[in-house]
Design a protein around this motif. Structure first.
Motif, PDB file in Angstrom:
ATOM      1  N   GLN A 226      30.240  50.345 -53.661  1.00  0.00           N
ATOM      2  CA  GLN A 226      28.786  50.268 -54.073  1.00  0.00           C
ATOM      3  C   GLN A 226      28.388  51.891 -54.096  1.00  0.00           C
ATOM      4  O   GLN A 226      27.844  52.126 -55.046  1.00  0.00           O
ATOM      5  CB  GLN A 226      27.913  49.311 -53.360  1.00  0.00           C
ATOM      6  CG  GLN A 226      28.045  47.745 -53.782  1.00  0.00           C
ATOM      7  CD  GLN A 226      26.991  47.106 -53.136  1.00  0.00           C
ATOM      8  OE1 GLN A 226      26.552  46.000 -53.687  1.00  0.00           O
ATOM      9  NE2 GLN A 226      26.275  47.445 -51.849  1.00  0.00           N
TER      10      GLN A 226
ATOM     11  N   THR B  97      23.147  40.161 -61.869  1.00  0.00           N
ATOM     12  CA  THR B  97      23.391  40.181 -60.116  1.00  0.00           C
ATOM     13  C   THR B  97      24.800  39.988 -60.115  1.00  0.00           C
ATOM     14  O   THR B  97      25.664  39.347 -61.042  1.00  0.00           O
ATOM     15  CB  THR B  97      22.675  39.212 -59.819  1.00  0.00           C
ATOM     16  OG1 THR B  97      23.048  37.792 -60.254  1.00  0.00           O
ATOM     17  CG2 THR B  97      21.131  39.175 -59.905  1.00  0.00           C
ATOM     18  N   ILE B  98      25.593  40.375 -59.015  1.00  0.00           N
ATOM     19  CA  ILE B  98      26.706  40.272 -58.575  1.00  0.00           C
ATOM     20  C   ILE B  98      26.346  39.715 -57.291  1.00  0.00           C
ATOM     21  O   ILE B  98      25.802  39.888 -56.140  1.00  0.00           O
ATOM     22  CB  ILE B  98      27.317  41.494 -58.418  1.00  0.00           C
ATOM     23  CG1 ILE B  98      27.668  42.271 -59.653  1.00  0.00           C
ATOM     24  CG2 ILE B  98      28.771  41.316 -57.836  1.00  0.00           C
ATOM     25  CD1 ILE B  98      28.127  43.680 -59.408  1.00  0.00           C
TER      26      ILE B  98
ATOM     27  N   GLY C  86      32.923  35.251 -55.830  1.00  0.00           N
ATOM     28  CA  GLY C  86      32.417  36.284 -56.248  1.00  0.00           C
ATOM     29  C   GLY C  86      32.144  36.121 -57.813  1.00  0.00           C
ATOM     30  O   GLY C  86      32.996  35.720 -58.412  1.00  0.00           O
ATOM     31  N   LYS C  87      30.904  36.408 -58.239  1.00  0.00           N
ATOM     32  CA  LYS C  87      30.409  36.301 -59.771  1.00  0.00           C
ATOM     33  C   LYS C  87      29.441  37.351 -59.970  1.00  0.00           C
ATOM     34  O   LYS C  87      28.382  37.491 -59.398  1.00  0.00           O
ATOM     35  CB  LYS C  87      30.175  34.729 -59.704  1.00  0.00           C
ATOM     36  CG  LYS C  87      29.709  34.536 -61.098  1.00  0.00           C
ATOM     37  CD  LYS C  87      29.602  33.045 -61.469  1.00  0.00           C
ATOM     38  CE  LYS C  87      29.506  32.591 -62.610  1.00  0.00           C
ATOM     39  NZ  LYS C  87      30.781  32.027 -63.358  1.00  0.00           N
ATOM     40  N   LEU C  88      29.668  37.777 -61.218  1.00  0.00           N
ATOM     41  CA  LEU C  88      28.895  38.667 -62.003  1.00  0.00           C
ATOM     42  C   LEU C  88      28.063  37.556 -63.012  1.00  0.00           C
ATOM     43  O   LEU C  88      28.543  37.031 -63.844  1.00  0.00           O
ATOM     44  CB  LEU C  88      29.425  39.727 -62.827  1.00  0.00           C
ATOM     45  CG  LEU C  88      28.682  40.460 -63.799  1.00  0.00           C
ATOM     46  CD1 LEU C  88      27.529  41.284 -63.069  1.00  0.00           C
ATOM     47  CD2 LEU C  88      29.561  41.619 -64.468  1.00  0.00           C
TER      48      LEU C  88
ATOM     49  N   THR D 116      34.750  41.815 -56.753  1.00  0.00           N
ATOM     50  CA  THR D 116      35.136  40.265 -56.589  1.00  0.00           C
ATOM     51  C   THR D 116      36.495  40.039 -56.331  1.00  0.00           C
ATOM     52  O   THR D 116      36.976  38.747 -55.977  1.00  0.00           O
ATOM     53  CB  THR D 116      34.659  39.417 -57.935  1.00  0.00           C
ATOM     54  OG1 THR D 116      35.399  39.979 -59.106  1.00  0.00           O
ATOM     55  CG2 THR D 116      33.106  39.237 -58.227  1.00  0.00           C
TER      56      THR D 116
ATOM     57  N   SER E 228      20.444  45.884 -53.113  1.00  0.00           N
ATOM     58  CA  SER E 228      21.588  45.302 -52.791  1.00  0.00           C
ATOM     59  C   SER E 228      21.202  44.800 -51.468  1.00  0.00           C
ATOM     60  O   SER E 228      20.468  45.179 -50.638  1.00  0.00           O
ATOM     61  CB  SER E 228      22.806  46.384 -52.169  1.00  0.00           C
ATOM     62  OG  SER E 228      23.808  45.653 -51.777  1.00  0.00           O
TER      63      SER E 228
ATOM     64  N   ALA F 131      31.967  44.608 -60.870  1.00  0.00           N
ATOM     65  CA  ALA F 131      32.035  43.447 -60.562  1.00  0.00           C
ATOM     66  C   ALA F 131      33.691  43.007 -60.198  1.00  0.00           C
ATOM     67  O   ALA F 131      33.911  42.326 -59.261  1.00  0.00           O
ATOM     68  CB  ALA F 131      31.628  42.270 -61.206  1.00  0.00           C
TER      69      ALA F 131
ATOM     70  N   THR G 208      30.793  45.257 -65.385  1.00  0.00           N
ATOM     71  CA  THR G 208      32.042  44.395 -65.243  1.00  0.00           C
ATOM     72  C   THR G 208      33.059  45.154 -64.677  1.00  0.00           C
ATOM     73  O   THR G 208      33.692  44.574 -63.764  1.00  0.00           O
ATOM     74  CB  THR G 208      32.634  44.395 -66.810  1.00  0.00           C
ATOM     75  OG1 THR G 208      31.805  43.299 -67.596  1.00  0.00           O
ATOM     76  CG2 THR G 208      33.905  43.460 -66.736  1.00  0.00           C
TER      77      THR G 208
END
Length: 133
Positions: A76, A56-57, A125-127, A117, A86, A113, A110
Motif C-alpha cells: 500500500q 474497494t479492495i 481478496g477481491k477488487l 490479492t 485503509s 489489487a 487493478t
C-alpha cells in the motif's frame, strides 16, 4: 511435448510453472489457480483503460500470520496516490478484514489489487470498482 496430469494437458515446463505458482500463492490446487488466472485475464482486458474508477479492495486473512499485515502495508505504501483510506476490522481472535477504499485509473487499481490479492496465505481478496468519470 505435452503432459497430462490430473486432467490438465500442458507442456512439462508450463505445468511445473503452474505448480510453483500454486505453491507460491497458497492456492488449494491447480484448478483454483487456473480459475484465478482466467478471471484475472478477463478482468484485465475489461479494465485495461484509463477510465477513472472508484472502489474497494477487500482482503480477509488470519491475523496469526503476522507477515501478511506487514506485506499489505508495504504494498500500500507504493500506491498512496490511489488509496483514499485503509481500515482493519478484527472479526474474532483469528480473522482480520482489511478494506482499502481506492480511486484512480482502472489499470492502476487493478495493478494494486493484483499485488494485494496474491499475497500468500490470504483467505480472500477481491477488487470491486465502478466508473467514476
Amino acid at each position: 511435448m505435452s503432459l497430462k496430469r490430473f486432467g490438465v494437458s500442458l507442456e512439462e515446463e508450463i505445468l511445473d510453472s503452474l505448480d510453483e505458482y500454486v505453491i507460491e500463492n497458497g492456492f488449494a490446487n491447480r484448478s483454483q489457480a487456473i480459475r484465478f488466472l482466467i478471471e484475472k485475464n478477463v478482468a484485465e482486458k475489461k479494465w485495461q483503460c484509463n477510465h477513472i474508477v472508484a472502489g474497494t479492495i477487500v482482503l480477509m486473512y488470519d491475523q496469526a500470520k503476522k507477515d501478511i499485515g506487514s506485506r499489505i502495508a508495504t504494498i500500500q505504501q507504493q500506491y498512496t496516490d490511489v488509496i483514499l483510506s485503509s481500515s482493519q476490522y478484527y472479526l474474532n481472535q483469528n480473522f482480520c478484514l482489511h478494506i482499502a477504499t481506492v480511486t484512480g485509473t482502472a489499470f492502476r487499481l487493478t495493478e494494486l489489487a493484483d499485488k494485494l490479492t496474491t499475497i500468500k496465505g490470504l483467505k480472500h481478496g477481491k477488487l470491486v470498482m465502478s466508473r467514476a468519470d
